[in-house]
Design a protein around this motif. Structure first.
Motif, short mmCIF file in Angstrom:
data_model
loop_
_atom_site.label_atom_id
_atom_site.label_comp_id
_atom_site.label_asym_id
_atom_site.label_seq_id
_atom_site.Cartn_x
_atom_site.Cartn_y
_atom_site.Cartn_z
N ALA A 1 29.56 -29.95 -1.82
CA ALA A 1 28.60 -29.65 -2.89
C ALA A 1 27.69 -30.85 -3.16
CB ALA A 1 29.34 -29.26 -4.17
N LEU A 2 28.27 -32.04 -3.18
CA LEU A 2 27.46 -33.24 -3.41
C LEU A 2 26.49 -33.49 -2.27
CD1 LEU A 2 30.19 -35.56 -4.90
CD2 LEU A 2 28.16 -34.72 -6.08
N PHE A 3 26.93 -33.29 -1.04
CA PHE A 3 26.06 -33.50 0.11
C PHE A 3 24.91 -32.49 0.11
CE2 PHE A 3 24.79 -32.70 4.51
CZ PHE A 3 24.39 -33.98 4.88
N VAL A 4 25.21 -31.22 -0.11
CA VAL A 4 24.17 -30.19 -0.11
C VAL A 4 23.15 -30.47 -1.20
CG1 VAL A 4 23.76 -27.75 -0.63
CG2 VAL A 4 25.56 -28.39 0.97
N LEU A 5 23.61 -30.79 -2.38
CA LEU A 5 22.66 -31.04 -3.47
C LEU A 5 21.95 -32.38 -3.32
CD1 LEU A 5 24.57 -29.35 -6.33
CD2 LEU A 5 22.36 -28.70 -5.41
N SER A 6 22.53 -33.31 -2.60
CA SER A 6 21.83 -34.57 -2.30
C SER A 6 20.65 -34.30 -1.37
CB SER A 6 22.80 -35.56 -1.68
OG SER A 6 22.16 -36.77 -1.39
N VAL A 7 20.87 -33.45 -0.37
CA VAL A 7 19.78 -33.09 0.54
C VAL A 7 18.71 -32.30 -0.20
CG1 VAL A 7 19.20 -31.73 2.60
CG2 VAL A 7 21.24 -33.16 2.59
N VAL A 8 19.14 -31.33 -1.00
CA VAL A 8 18.19 -30.50 -1.75
C VAL A 8 17.43 -31.35 -2.77
CG1 VAL A 8 18.03 -28.59 -3.40
CG2 VAL A 8 19.46 -28.37 -1.37
N SER A 9 18.10 -32.34 -3.34
CA SER A 9 17.45 -33.22 -4.31
C SER A 9 16.24 -33.93 -3.70
CB SER A 9 18.46 -34.25 -4.82
OG SER A 9 17.83 -35.22 -5.59
#
Length: 185
Positions: A115-123
């Protein structure tokens, strides 16, 4: 923790948002204090992201929105960006984290890191329209981005776990537990 009276548990649970904001403020101050000492690879470290992911995943909508707005406003005040830029940016990420919680719920280390990785990319992708919306030259630099995603995931995991421990110590009930008990009524 189990020896506390129900009123004491309720009191601790109501103070939980204050403790979480104080924890965020402490992490933010530590990050800005040690910024000159840390190597350049830590420049892409986003300390607010794990908090926003946690608020979106583990809090009710009203409480999560309130905590996301306050923490993003603190973050905005400590930067040179226009007021509101980080609030809008992290509100978008809050709703994405909220939607992601209905796809999978991060309850183990691998799902939390995912979840943190996906939202880091999306961020990183959401930063461009947000900067254009505020007519700001906050274009995200792509140098060192992969290391930034790695550090956001690793350090974000430890912050995520620290908030979970804080919730446990203050007897905060999980959003999933609340929604499941409301659904059984």
């Amino acid at each position: 923790m189990y020896s506390l009276q129900p009123k004491q548990k309720n009191f601790l649970e109501t103070l939980n948002p204050v403790f979480v904001l104080l924890f965020f403020y402490t992490v933010m101050i530590a990050r800005t204090t040690f910024d000159s000492v840390l190597p350049e690879v830590f420049d892409n470290l986003d300390i607010l992201l794990p908090f926003i992911v946690y608020f979106g995943q583990r809090r009710s909508v009203a409480e999560g929105l309130t905590l996301a707005i306050l923490s993003a406003h603190f973050y905005s005040l400590s930067s040179s960006a226009p007021v509101g830029l980080f609030v809008v940016h992290y509100l978008v990420l809050f709703f994405l984290a909220r939607g992601l919680s209905y796809i999978f719920y991060p309850d183990r280390w691998n799902t939390i890191c995912l979840a943190l990785f996906v939202l880091s990319v999306v961020s990183r992708l959401v930063a461009w329209p947000m900067a254009a919306l505020f007519e700001h030259s906050l274009s995200p630099a792509w140098g060192g981005v992969v290391m930034g995603w790695f550090f956001n995931t690793v350090f974000g995991y430890f912050i995520f776990v620290a908030i979970a421990i804080l919730d446990h110590v203050t007897a905060k009930a999980s959003r999933i537990n609340i929604e499941m008990s409301e659904g059984s009524l």
